[in-house]
Design a protein around this motif. Structure first.
Motif, mmCIF file in Angstrom:
data_model
loop_
_atom_site.group_PDB
_atom_site.id
_atom_site.type_symbol
_atom_site.label_atom_id
_atom_site.label_comp_id
_atom_site.label_asym_id
_atom_site.label_seq_id
_atom_site.Cartn_x
_atom_site.Cartn_y
_atom_site.Cartn_z
ATOM 1 N N PHE A 183 -2.125 5.278 -4.196
ATOM 2 C CA PHE A 183 -2.299 5.436 -2.640
ATOM 3 C C PHE A 183 -1.586 6.708 -2.300
ATOM 4 C CE2 PHE A 183 -1.552 4.910 1.718
ATOM 5 C CZ PHE A 183 -2.866 4.550 2.337
ATOM 6 N N LEU A 207 0.838 -1.240 0.053
ATOM 7 C CA LEU A 207 0.062 0.053 -0.059
ATOM 8 C C LEU A 207 0.769 1.236 -0.013
ATOM 9 C CD1 LEU A 207 -2.976 0.639 -0.057
ATOM 10 C CD2 LEU A 207 -2.837 0.851 2.509
ATOM 11 N N ILE A 214 -11.553 5.666 3.555
ATOM 12 C CA ILE A 214 -10.844 4.661 2.771
ATOM 13 C C ILE A 214 -11.020 3.079 3.432
ATOM 14 C CG2 ILE A 214 -8.415 3.441 2.223
ATOM 15 C CD1 ILE A 214 -7.299 6.429 2.379
ATOM 16 N N LEU A 240 -9.748 5.205 8.040
ATOM 17 C CA LEU A 240 -9.405 4.007 7.318
ATOM 18 C C LEU A 240 -9.938 2.745 8.045
ATOM 19 C CD1 LEU A 240 -7.375 2.453 5.525
ATOM 20 C CD2 LEU A 240 -5.693 2.441 7.418
ATOM 21 N N LYS A 253 -9.637 -0.992 7.408
ATOM 22 C CA LYS A 253 -8.887 -2.295 6.811
ATOM 23 C C LYS A 253 -9.525 -3.471 7.429
ATOM 24 C CE LYS A 253 -5.511 -5.583 6.795
ATOM 25 N NZ LYS A 253 -5.223 -6.726 7.678
ATOM 26 N N GLN A 274 -4.761 -4.253 -4.215
ATOM 27 C CA GLN A 274 -3.787 -5.145 -3.219
ATOM 28 C C GLN A 274 -4.483 -6.493 -3.622
ATOM 29 O OE1 GLN A 274 -1.513 -5.179 -1.467
ATOM 30 N NE2 GLN A 274 -1.778 -7.328 -0.277
ATOM 31 N N SER A 295 -9.525 -4.611 -2.483
ATOM 32 C CA SER A 295 -9.534 -3.364 -3.198
ATOM 33 C C SER A 295 -9.489 -2.061 -1.968
ATOM 34 C CB SER A 295 -10.847 -3.255 -3.939
ATOM 35 O OG SER A 295 -10.843 -4.328 -4.913
ATOM 36 N N VAL A 296 -9.027 -0.967 -2.596
ATOM 37 C CA VAL A 296 -9.133 0.305 -2.035
ATOM 38 C C VAL A 296 -10.184 0.764 -2.335
ATOM 39 C CG1 VAL A 296 -8.149 2.206 -1.360
ATOM 40 C CG2 VAL A 296 -6.696 0.381 -1.394
ATOM 41 N N ILE A 312 -10.564 -0.996 2.864
ATOM 42 C CA ILE A 312 -9.767 -2.135 2.310
ATOM 43 C C ILE A 312 -10.461 -3.256 2.525
ATOM 44 C CG2 ILE A 312 -7.571 -3.027 2.310
ATOM 45 C CD1 ILE A 312 -6.072 -0.453 3.287
#
Length: 363
Positions: A192, A186, A294, A262, A264, A353, A357-358, A296
């Motif tokens: 990014f 990332l 964001i 974020l 994740k 990734q 996905s982002v 992930i």
């Protein structure tokens, strides 16, 4: 013509049986890999520095003399699965069929001292407590239990982890290794880096021990980074990065404010309704202008069921169904519905990734 048709039908049956048997016994691949990791086979081959014969491998592992041939059977299966290569050794200038094994890129990332080792993640996936819910899947469809995990352990995944320290530790170490692997890709990704331009603050919600946030803090020293997680997760944690801090809280009650929130591998743990609730709290934490979320996570493609990447996504979707209450991987349409219900205006998906996905979500 009839005999040809019968012959064709017979071959279809044989092929079908082979296909079925391969799936009936597919768990043997995982068990063989689990065995190889627990025996330390990868480390022995790596430390040997070159392909190793079966006899030397067996001696290095202190395998019982009567079981060396059985070791070769595990190795041959894992050669087929592309975790090892099998080579022919040359003695006195003459080639002989002597089994000599070496690592592949797939096994290198399972070495304990590899900087991006996924060995901790494998220990979580192969843990008996993680596998047990699968045996309850069919009965779960007919009872009122919240998840197959609950059927197996009489507690939710999170309740069980809070009470069984060893399992919680294995889970946290596994997620930490996954975050290190992700972070490496990332923070070096051009798209990014562009997303982070002009950003002054970021909060990693459910960021655990701060593995991912630490990598972002190092890569972007001008960004003030925060790990936001439950008190029992962040208690006592300290960062070596000056621009990273740990804050305790509950994402269902509120999120620490920042320009970027974020998430994740967080939302796939929860039902659609709870994802909407989480995102509503995240929306409150970011500025209406210049703020963004964001995410992930995976984006399922309902029209693609044949590639290795799609298989990876479908298997992880099954894993979420087994472990979590309402947990799932989602299609783009399902993500879109959640974003609309949470009050967001638009989003953009970046396949950064591999299967993950982002997803950029904007207020």
């Amino acid at each position: 013509m009839g005999s040809i048709a019968n012959e064709h039908a017979s071959q279809e049956l044989v092929d079908a049986k082979t296909h079925l048997t391969n799936h009936f016994l597919s768990h043997q691949k995982g068990m063989a890999l689990k065995c190889a990791l627990e025996l330390g086979i990868l480390e022995v081959i790596h430390n040997h520095g070159k392909p190793i014969t079966l006899s030397k491998l067996s001696n290095s592992l202190s395998i019982h003399p009567n079981k060396t041939s059985s070791l070769s059977r595990i190795m041959n299966l894992l050669v087929h699965c592309n975790f090892f290569t099998k080579q022919t050794s040359s003695i006195n200038g003459e080639e002989e069929e002597i089994e000599a094994y070496d690592l592949t890129p797939n096994s290198h990332i399972l070495l304990k001292d590899h900087p991006l080792s996924l060995a901790p993640l494998s220990r979580f996936v192969f843990n008996p407590d993680s596998i047990k819910p699968g045996f309850y899947l069919s009965s779960w469809f007919k009872n009122e239990d919240e998840s197959p995990f609950h059927s197996a352990h009489e507690k939710s995944f999170w309740e069980y982890g809070a009470q069984v320290h060893e399992y919680n530790e294995v889970f946290n170490e596994g997620m930490g290794s996954d975050s290190r692997f992700l972070a490496n890709t990332l923070v070096n990704n051009r798209e990014f880096k562009e997303l982070m331009e002009g950003i002054e603050s970021l909060v990693d919600v459910g960021g655990g021990d701060g593995t991912l946030a630490s990598a972002i803090a190092r890569a972007f020293p001008k960004v003030s980074c925060t790990v936001f997680d439950l008190p029992q997760v962040v208690k006592g944690l300290k960062s070596v990065e000056k621009n990273l801090k740990f804050v305790e809280g509950d994402m269902f009650e509120g999120v620490h404010p920042a320009q970027i929130v974020l998430l994740k591998n967080i939302l796939h743990d929860w039902s659609d309704d709870l994802c909407v609730k989480i995102l509503e709290k995240c929306k409150e934490a970011i500025p209406s202008k210049g703020g963004k979320i964001i995410i992930i996570d995976m984006v399922l493609d309902p029209n693609n069921y044949t590639s290795n990447e799609s298989l990876n996504k479908l298997l992880l979707d099954m894993q979420m169904m087994n472990l979590m209450i309402g947990g799932k991987e989602r299609t783009e349409q399902e993500w879109n519905n959640i974003f609309i219900n949470a009050g967001f205006s638009h989003y953009n998906i970046l396949p950064i990734q591999g299967p993950q996905s982002v997803i950029m979500v904007y207020p």
